[in-house]
Design a protein around this motif. Structure first.
Motif: not given
Ligand SMILES: NC(=O)c1ccc[n+]([C@@H]2O[C@H](COP(=O)([O-])OP(=O)(O)OC[C@H]3O[C@@H](n4cnc5c(N)ncnc54)[C@H](OP(=O)(O)O)[C@@H]3O)[C@@H](O)[C@H]2O)c1
Length: 515
Positions: A30, A38, A41-42, A46, A139, A141, A173, A204, A445-446, A449
């Motif tokens: 990332i 991060t 959301k990210l 995860l 990624y 970001a 992004e 998204h 985002y789930e 990703l």
């Protein structure tokens, strides 16, 4: 004789839902790992995937940013981010400790060659230690100004191709460019280093359950599609309203505006899903081929026509649900005479056999009374001679509303007789995700990703799509800069936008939906 296997393999829903697949072990790097996206959301996404056992064994994260942190500080920050932002509440300590084992931090600046050499070593070390097999997701970001430097450095350090027969993918992004020219330039930079199937441009909105459900709703039900065209549909309204102002993002927003920030990506995506033809398969290229055809069929709004088809607004001070909101020009980071629009409404026509003559009205704005995203398909009214003795407008048109937020679901408005009276009143048939399924929807985002790790680009934007969308938006900006009247605050925070937007609809004999 029908071959059962071939029928199943061509069933779009069976193919498209991809139930329960787990990606191959991989590392996610990332860039911008100390930033807001991060931690908000990210990493919560995860973590939730780990919680649902959707992540592969050995899954690893390398966070790349400038702050002088070590691994432990980075993990602590991410843990607080998950605690504050995960849809599943606070972290489970045992799960967190196994998830966090795979997380490390790499301090560096995006233009520092040495840092990429270290990154390359770290990736090789993880391949050996955690069995990630040369599979990587990069990624971005980061602020958009950094994209080209990172892409260049990844190419220069041989990081766009994987060793050991693994795969490498890159997620970019939003914003993807600020006009057609810069989006093309960014695409050229990306595609000089990566191949298109390696590139995942994120929007998204496409990860939201209800947005994915547009295709299921349209193509897995027999009753709607025969009505889905110019013969039955009067017009379509797509609204994405926000109840907050720009808050602490004034500096970013003032260089962007509602047309770039919302219409170019989210609303254009919703429009293309609602208007597209059925794809021949539920796979990345077939779906995106149909979406891009819609964008290409949109009649352009030329700069000299902008005032006829587009309304823009900027909020002054006011309040939303009793919460005071500072006028846009007084927000931190915003220029005092700013010409940036915080509201935009526009009318588009899709010049296709299906949609000829049907207006698509799009609107999005900040500091509006409610946070709502919905698509409303309004059908034509019936001939009313049967009910001639009733008051005018007694029969309201049927409206199918696809609600994306806050309450995900679908409603259909129909006219019904009022018991004991000679009157017709609209009633709604409601489907709500929450009550029908009793489970919370995963965060956008789930899904996104996971799809990227699985190599499925269906819910990401392809090069031609992003450029087709900018080619509609850029002439509108040109029209605004080349002459039309200067913008000044023209709606109060907490109202539904400028009066001109209501007049714009009234001229067509229509009104905005009250949400
Ligand atoms: N935040 C959201 O909700 C959201 C939503 C949709 C899209 N996005 C997009 O996601 C991206 C990131 O947004 P954000 O809100 O997370 O931004 P942010 O909070 O400003 O974070 C930027 C990150 O980039 C790092 N960075 C900046 N310049 C660097 C450099 N030269 N070398 C190394 N690291 C550098 C910063 O690290 P240091 O501070 O440690 O240097 C920080 O980690 C943007 O493109 C944004 O448009 C964000």
């Amino acid at each position: 004789m029908r071959n059962e296997n071939s029928v199943l393999s061509h069933n779009p829903l069976r193919h498209g839902l991809r139930i329960g697949r787990t990606p191959e072990p991989c590392t996610m790097v990332i860039f911008g790992a100390s930033g807001d996206l991060t931690s908000r959301k990210l990493v919560p996404a995860l973590y939730n995937l780990a919680r649902e056992r959707r992540l592969p064994g050995g899954f690893s994260v390398i966070g790349f940013a400038r702050r002088p942190w070590d691994d432990a500080q980075f993990r602590d920050l991410l843990r607080s981010g998950v605690n504050a932002n995960s849809r599943n509440g606070s972290v489970d300590p045992a799960l967190w400790s196994s998830f966090a084992e795979g997380i490390s931090y790499l301090q560096g600046s995006f233009d520092e060659a040495q840092a990429y050499a270290k990154l390359s070593e770290r990736l090789a070390e993880l391949d050996a230690r955690r069995g990630t097999g040369g599979n990587r997701v990069f990624y971005l970001a980061t602020p958009p100004e950094s994209y080209s430097e990172i892409i260049h450095q990844l190419g220069a350090h041989g990081l766009s191709r994987s060793p050991n027969g693994g795969w490498t993918r890159i997620i970019v992004e939003k914003p993807f460019g600020r006009d057609l020219m810069s989006a093309r330039e960014l695409n050229n930079q990306l595609l000089a280093v990566f191949d298109e199937p390696q590139v995942y441009r994120i929007d998204h909105y496409l990860g939201k359950e209800t947005v994915q459900n547009i295709l299921i709703f349209r193509f897995a039900n027999g009753i709607f599609e025969p009505l889905w065209d110019r013969r039955a549909v009067d017009h379509v309204q797509i609204t994405v309203s926000e109840s907050i102002g720009v808050e602490d993002r004034g500096g970013y927003y003032d260089r962007s505006g509602a047309l770039r920030d919302m219409i170019q990506n989210h609303l254009m995506q919703l429009l293309s899903l609602v208007a597209m033809e059925p794809p021949v398969a539920y796979d990345a290229d077939a779906v995106r081929d149909e979406k891009v055809k819609v964008l290409r069929a949109i009649r352009p709004i030329y700069p000299n026509e902008v005032d006829h088809y587009v309304i823009r607004g900027q909020y002054g001070s006011g309040s939303v649900s009793g919460r005071p909101i500072t006028g846009y020009r007084d927000e931190r980071g915003v220029a005092s005479g700013s010409q940036t629009e915080t509201y935009v409404a526009l009318k588009l026509f899709i010049e296709s056999w299906r949609w000829a003559g049907v207006p698509f009205y799009l609107r999005s704005g900040k500091a509006l009374p409610r946070r709502v995203s919905e698509i409303a398909v309004q059908f034509k009214t019936v001939p009313t001679m049967l009910f001639a003795d009733m008051p005018l407008n007694a029969i309201e048109p049927n409206v199918l509303a696809i609600k994306i937020q806050p309450d995900e679901g679908i409603t259909l408005k129909v006219g019904s007789k009022v018991p004991g009276q000679q009157q017709i009143r609209p009633v709604t048939m409601d489907f709500r995700y929450g009550t029908s399924f009793g489970v919370a929807s995963p965060e956008a985002y789930e899904r996104l990703l996971l799809d990227c790790m699985l190599g499925d680009g269906t819910l990401f934007t392809r090069r031609d799509e992003v450029e087709a969308s900018w080619s509609i938006i850029t002439p509108i900006h040109q029209g605004w800069t080349s002459g039309s009247a200067l913008l000044s605050p023209n709606y109060e925070a907490g109202s539904w936008g400028p009066a001109a937007a209501d007049e714009f609809m009234l001229r067509d004999g229509r009104t905005w939906r009250r949400l």
